[in-house]
Design a protein around this motif. Sequence first.
Motif, mmCIF file in Angstrom:
data_model
loop_
_atom_site.group_PDB
_atom_site.id
_atom_site.type_symbol
_atom_site.label_atom_id
_atom_site.label_comp_id
_atom_site.label_asym_id
_atom_site.label_seq_id
_atom_site.Cartn_x
_atom_site.Cartn_y
_atom_site.Cartn_z
ATOM 1 N N ARG A 57 100.761 -16.436 80.645
ATOM 2 C CA ARG A 57 101.632 -16.806 81.763
ATOM 3 C C ARG A 57 101.629 -15.761 82.879
ATOM 4 O O ARG A 57 101.819 -14.575 82.628
ATOM 5 N N HIS A 58 101.406 -16.250 84.093
ATOM 6 C CA HIS A 58 101.448 -15.471 85.340
ATOM 7 C C HIS A 58 100.335 -14.425 85.458
ATOM 8 O O HIS A 58 100.332 -13.641 86.402
ATOM 9 N N LYS A 59 99.411 -14.397 84.527
ATOM 10 C CA LYS A 59 98.301 -13.444 84.616
ATOM 11 C C LYS A 59 97.217 -14.031 85.524
ATOM 12 O O LYS A 59 96.920 -15.222 85.476
ATOM 13 N N PRO A 60 96.605 -13.201 86.363
ATOM 14 C CA PRO A 60 95.527 -13.693 87.226
ATOM 15 C C PRO A 60 94.282 -14.036 86.409
ATOM 16 O O PRO A 60 93.949 -13.341 85.445
ATOM 17 N N VAL A 61 93.639 -15.115 86.809
ATOM 18 C CA VAL A 61 92.445 -15.580 86.109
ATOM 19 C C VAL A 61 91.440 -16.132 87.115
ATOM 20 O O VAL A 61 91.809 -16.761 88.095
ATOM 21 N N SER A 62 90.183 -15.839 86.844
ATOM 22 C CA SER A 62 89.085 -16.403 87.621
ATOM 23 C C SER A 62 88.150 -17.104 86.645
ATOM 24 O O SER A 62 88.023 -16.696 85.486
ATOM 25 N N THR A 72 91.468 -17.197 94.011
ATOM 26 C CA THR A 72 90.694 -17.980 94.975
ATOM 27 C C THR A 72 89.194 -17.784 94.806
ATOM 28 O O THR A 72 88.415 -18.615 95.250
ATOM 29 N N ASN A 73 88.786 -16.678 94.183
ATOM 30 C CA ASN A 73 87.368 -16.401 93.968
ATOM 31 C C ASN A 73 86.956 -16.840 92.569
ATOM 32 O O ASN A 73 87.351 -16.225 91.573
ATOM 33 N N ASN A 74 86.177 -17.906 92.514
ATOM 34 C CA ASN A 74 85.644 -18.455 91.267
ATOM 35 C C ASN A 74 84.175 -18.758 91.524
ATOM 36 O O ASN A 74 83.828 -19.283 92.580
ATOM 37 N N LEU A 75 83.330 -18.435 90.579
ATOM 38 C CA LEU A 75 81.895 -18.592 90.796
ATOM 39 C C LEU A 75 81.342 -19.770 90.012
ATOM 40 O O LEU A 75 81.794 -20.032 88.885
ATOM 41 N N GLU A 76 80.385 -20.441 90.608
ATOM 42 C CA GLU A 76 79.615 -21.488 89.937
ATOM 43 C C GLU A 76 78.154 -21.080 90.033
ATOM 44 O O GLU A 76 77.546 -21.174 91.096
ATOM 45 N N ILE A 77 77.627 -20.593 88.924
ATOM 46 C CA ILE A 77 76.269 -20.062 88.900
ATOM 47 C C ILE A 77 75.296 -21.164 88.490
ATOM 48 O O ILE A 77 75.419 -21.740 87.410
ATOM 49 N N LYS A 100 76.317 -11.686 94.094
ATOM 50 C CA LYS A 100 76.867 -10.329 94.142
ATOM 51 C C LYS A 100 78.026 -10.214 95.141
ATOM 52 O O LYS A 100 79.047 -9.599 94.842
ATOM 53 N N PHE A 101 77.891 -10.803 96.307
ATOM 54 C CA PHE A 101 78.971 -10.748 97.306
ATOM 55 C C PHE A 101 80.235 -11.401 96.750
ATOM 56 O O PHE A 101 81.338 -10.871 96.905
ATOM 57 N N ASP A 102 80.081 -12.548 96.101
ATOM 58 C CA ASP A 102 81.234 -13.259 95.532
ATOM 59 C C ASP A 102 81.927 -12.423 94.459
ATOM 60 O O ASP A 102 83.160 -12.430 94.350
ATOM 61 N N VAL A 103 81.158 -11.694 93.678
ATOM 62 C CA VAL A 103 81.734 -10.843 92.635
ATOM 63 C C VAL A 103 82.479 -9.666 93.266
ATOM 64 O O VAL A 103 83.553 -9.282 92.795
ATOM 65 N N GLN A 110 83.976 -9.801 96.115
ATOM 66 C CA GLN A 110 85.210 -10.415 96.615
ATOM 67 C C GLN A 110 86.218 -10.607 95.469
ATOM 68 O O GLN A 110 87.408 -10.378 95.650
ATOM 69 N N LEU A 111 85.722 -11.021 94.320
ATOM 70 C CA LEU A 111 86.580 -11.197 93.146
ATOM 71 C C LEU A 111 87.177 -9.857 92.725
ATOM 72 O O LEU A 111 88.371 -9.760 92.431
ATOM 73 N N SER A 112 86.367 -8.833 92.701
ATOM 74 C CA SER A 112 86.844 -7.497 92.353
ATOM 75 C C SER A 112 87.943 -7.055 93.312
ATOM 76 O O SER A 112 88.980 -6.530 92.893
ATOM 77 N N ALA A 113 87.736 -7.274 94.588
ATOM 78 C CA ALA A 113 88.733 -6.910 95.601
ATOM 79 C C ALA A 113 90.019 -7.708 95.410
ATOM 80 O O ALA A 113 91.122 -7.165 95.562
ATOM 81 N N GLU A 114 89.883 -8.984 95.043
ATOM 82 C CA GLU A 114 91.077 -9.809 94.830
ATOM 83 C C GLU A 114 91.878 -9.314 93.630
ATOM 84 O O GLU A 114 93.101 -9.194 93.687
#
Length: 184
Positions: free
Chosen positions: A106-111, A140-145, A169-172, A174-178
Motif C-alpha cells: 500500500r502506497h509504495k511507488p511501483v513501476s 508515470t515511467n513504465n517501460l515496454e521493451i 536507457k533514457f527512460d530508465v 527518467q524512472l530513476s529520477a522519478e
Amino acid sequence: MSVSKIAIIIGSTRPSRISPSIAQWLQTNLQTADLAVDLIDLAKVDLPLLDEAAMPSDGNYTLPHTKKWHDLITGYQGYVLLFPQYNWGYPAPLKNALDCLYSEWRHKPVSMVSYGGHGGFQAALALSLVLRGLKMRWLTNNLEITLKPDELDDNGQFKDAEQALAPYKFDVRQLSAEFTHLLH
C-alpha cells in the motif's frame, strides 16, 4: 541525504527466461548515489500458491515462507516489477507474489517493465488493475521493451544486452529520477 532502497522483482520463473539479463541491466542503469537497487528473483523466492489460512489483508501470517516474504518486501521503499507478456497476461508467479501480501504494498511507488515481441502492453494493462487494487503508487515511467528477433540468439537470449536495451536507457534514467524525487 539518505539512500532509498528499491527492488526489481523478476516476475518470470520460466527456465528459458531473458528477464535476469534485463534485470541486471535495469539495476545498473537505475542505481544512483541516492538510490540502491536490489534484485528479487521469484524463481529463488519460490512462494507456494496462496497457502495461508487467513486473507493477506488480515496481516496474520503464520507460515515461515510468508513471514520471510513479508520481511523481505517491507525492507524496500519502492518496486520495479519486471515481467514478460504471456498470451496478453503477466506470469502467475508474479500475481501470487503480490497476492501473498497486502498492506506491505500500500502506497509504495511501483513501476512496470514489461517485455515481449510487442513490448508487453496488454500484460502491463492487466497488471495495472491489480496494482490499483493494492493501492500502490503507479509511477508515470513504465517501460515496454520490444524483443527483436535479430537481437536474440538461438536460445532466446540477448546477443548483446547492452546494445539491445540501449534505446531504453533514457527512460530508465527518467524512472530513476522519478523514484529519487518521490523518495527524498
